[in-house]
Write an enzyme that holds these catalytic residues in place. Structure first.
Site, PDB file in Angstrom:
ATOM      1  N   ARG A  39     -48.131 -20.261 -42.171  1.00 58.32           N
ATOM      2  CA  ARG A  39     -46.852 -20.311 -41.475  1.00 58.32           C
ATOM      3  C   ARG A  39     -45.975 -19.107 -41.847  1.00 58.32           C
ATOM      4  NH1 ARG A  39     -46.340 -25.827 -39.474  1.00 58.32           N
ATOM      5  NH2 ARG A  39     -44.170 -26.368 -39.148  1.00 58.32           N
TER       6      ARG A  39
ATOM      7  N   ARG B 218     -37.968 -33.303 -21.850  1.00 60.23           N
ATOM      8  CA  ARG B 218     -38.789 -34.383 -22.408  1.00 60.23           C
ATOM      9  C   ARG B 218     -37.925 -35.625 -22.664  1.00 60.23           C
ATOM     10  NH1 ARG B 218     -42.559 -32.834 -27.395  1.00 60.23           N
ATOM     11  NH2 ARG B 218     -40.622 -32.722 -28.557  1.00 60.23           N
TER      12      ARG B 218
ATOM     13  N   ARG C 203     -34.464 -24.042 -33.064  1.00 65.46           N
ATOM     14  CA  ARG C 203     -35.863 -24.161 -33.522  1.00 65.46           C
ATOM     15  C   ARG C 203     -36.645 -22.899 -33.174  1.00 65.46           C
ATOM     16  NH1 ARG C 203     -37.634 -29.646 -30.798  1.00 65.46           N
ATOM     17  NH2 ARG C 203     -39.667 -29.355 -31.724  1.00 65.46           N
TER      18      ARG C 203
ATOM     19  N   LYS D 148     -49.420 -26.591 -28.140  1.00 63.77           N
ATOM     20  CA  LYS D 148     -50.432 -26.282 -29.152  1.00 63.77           C
ATOM     21  C   LYS D 148     -51.170 -27.555 -29.600  1.00 63.77           C
ATOM     22  CE  LYS D 148     -48.491 -24.750 -32.843  1.00 63.77           C
ATOM     23  NZ  LYS D 148     -48.686 -25.350 -34.142  1.00 63.77           N
TER      24      LYS D 148
ATOM     25  N   ARG E 248     -34.747 -36.839 -27.523  1.00 67.57           N
ATOM     26  CA  ARG E 248     -34.707 -36.598 -28.976  1.00 67.57           C
ATOM     27  C   ARG E 248     -33.621 -35.587 -29.289  1.00 67.57           C
ATOM     28  NH1 ARG E 248     -40.663 -35.043 -30.986  1.00 67.57           N
ATOM     29  NH2 ARG E 248     -39.405 -33.437 -31.957  1.00 67.57           N
TER      30      ARG E 248
HETATM   31  P1  AMP Z   1     -45.781 -29.450 -38.332  1.00 64.88           P
HETATM   32  O1  AMP Z   1     -46.349 -30.769 -37.964  1.00 64.88           O
HETATM   33  O2  AMP Z   1     -46.815 -28.364 -38.430  1.00 64.88           O
HETATM   34  O3  AMP Z   1     -44.613 -29.056 -37.454  1.00 64.88           O
HETATM   35  O4  AMP Z   1     -45.195 -29.596 -39.823  1.00 64.88           O
HETATM   36  C1  AMP Z   1     -44.180 -30.526 -40.124  1.00 64.88           C
HETATM   37  C2  AMP Z   1     -43.405 -30.042 -41.326  1.00 64.88           C
HETATM   38  O5  AMP Z   1     -44.277 -29.915 -42.475  1.00 64.88           O
HETATM   39  C3  AMP Z   1     -42.770 -28.681 -41.186  1.00 64.88           C
HETATM   40  O6  AMP Z   1     -41.505 -28.748 -40.554  1.00 64.88           O
HETATM   41  C4  AMP Z   1     -42.645 -28.236 -42.640  1.00 64.88           C
HETATM   42  O7  AMP Z   1     -41.586 -28.891 -43.293  1.00 64.88           O
HETATM   43  C5  AMP Z   1     -43.932 -28.768 -43.246  1.00 64.88           C
HETATM   44  N1  AMP Z   1     -45.034 -27.798 -43.156  1.00 64.88           N
HETATM   45  C6  AMP Z   1     -46.214 -27.972 -42.494  1.00 64.88           C
HETATM   46  N2  AMP Z   1     -47.019 -26.908 -42.673  1.00 64.88           N
HETATM   47  C7  AMP Z   1     -46.332 -26.018 -43.418  1.00 64.88           C
HETATM   48  C8  AMP Z   1     -46.630 -24.711 -43.925  1.00 64.88           C
HETATM   49  N3  AMP Z   1     -47.788 -24.096 -43.681  1.00 64.88           N
HETATM   50  N4  AMP Z   1     -45.658 -24.089 -44.670  1.00 64.88           N
HETATM   51  C9  AMP Z   1     -44.488 -24.682 -44.933  1.00 64.88           C
HETATM   52  N5  AMP Z   1     -44.152 -25.902 -44.495  1.00 64.88           N
HETATM   53  C10 AMP Z   1     -45.052 -26.588 -43.744  1.00 64.88           C
END
Ligand code: AMP
Length: 261
Positions: free
Chosen positions: A120, A159, A203, A41, A192
């Site tokens: 989300r 990875r 996950r 993505k 990782r």
């Molecule tokens: P991402 O880079 O989108 O995977 O976001 C990293 C982290 O930020 C996630 O694991 C959440 O802890 C938090 N986060 C980002 N966007 C959201 C969202 N829309 N709702 C809740 N937590 C979020």
């Protein structure tokens, strides 16, 4: 540097403004990206933003930027949000929605937007639909990148990353010249912890439980475009353009103008 890359208004929120506005695109896109970790993505987001001239609005980037601020410079809500992020949990809907409401200027941006990581949860999607209605801005589509779970596990568990220069390899798709050694700096490559197959499955379960219901939400509203996420980034990008083109009732070609123009 372009407004796309800097995104000051999105990263800082509040009264912050982008110094350079994105160029008026030949076609305006207001899109949401969905997809499990490892479907590619992020790469598609980069390609779409670069080539369609749309701003990449990632909620994860807001939190990552906040991590670099001194404690006194963060709002209490943002400080609390970082605690959730560190534990790998989702930040509470209310906090995320407050951040989005602070950034409605970005939703109205003349360059359109590509939301990544938001909404989300279904509660976030419902609240976002209300914001869009109040702003009288329609969402064009929700791009849902889809890959069978075994392939996601294979992608992520193959990875390997360099702990020194952060280069990323893959045991079969992008192997280093010497097995287990970084091509760029000669450091021993690592896997990782969250890329180990057991962790990847966890996950994926979290994703299925909290984010998958969103696909039903957008399907019911006729906005969901599911895109097969197998193949090269370019193939997936072309598939995305085809899906967007058919949703708009016409063929969509790759625009010749890029954001760098
Ligand atoms: P991402 O880079 O989108 O995977 O976001 C990293 C982290 O930020 C996630 O694991 C959440 O802890 C938090 N986060 C980002 N966007 C959201 C969202 N829309 N709702 C809740 N937590 C979020």
């Amino acid at each position: 540097m372009s407004a796309q890359k800097v995104r000051i208004a999105w990263i800082q929120g509040g009264a912050a403004k982008c110094e350079i506005l994105p160029p008026l695109p030949s076609r305006l896109f207001r899109l949401v990206l969905l997809g499990a970790p490892g479907v590619g993505k992020g790469t598609q987001a980069e390609l779409l933003c670069e080539r369609l001239g749309t701003c990449h609005l990632s909620t994860g980037d807001i939190f990552r930027a906040a991590k670099c601020l001194a404690e006194g410079e963060r709002s209490p809500a943002l400080g609390a949000a970082l605690g959730y992020m560190r534990r790998g949990d989702l930040v509470p809907d209310q906090t995320v929605l407050d951040l989005i409401r602070e950034r409605t200027g970005c939703i109205r941006c003349r360059g359109g937007f590509l939301l990544d990581g938001f909404p989300r949860t279904v509660a976030q999607a419902e609240a976002f639909a209300k914001i869009m209605e109040q702003e009288q801005i329609p969402l064009d589509a929700v791009l849902n990148y889809d890959l069978p779970i075994e392939k996601v596990v294979a992608r992520l568990s193959g990875r390997r990353t360099c702990p020194n220069c952060k280069a990323v390899f893959h045991v079969t798709a992008l192997p280093p010249r010497v097995e287990g050694v970084c091509d760029h700096c000669g450091t021993k490559l690592q896997q990782r912890e969250d890329d180990r197959p057991e962790a990847v499955r966890v996950r994926m379960e979290v994703y299925e439980k909290s984010t998958k219901p969103l696909t039903d939400f957008y399907q019911q509203r006729g906005l969901l475009l599911t895109i097969e996420a197998e193949g090269t980034p370019e193939e997936i990008y072309q598939r995305t353009l085809t899906a967007l083109g058919s949703a708009r009732g016409g063929k969509l070609r790759h625009p010749s103008r890029t954001n760098a123009d």
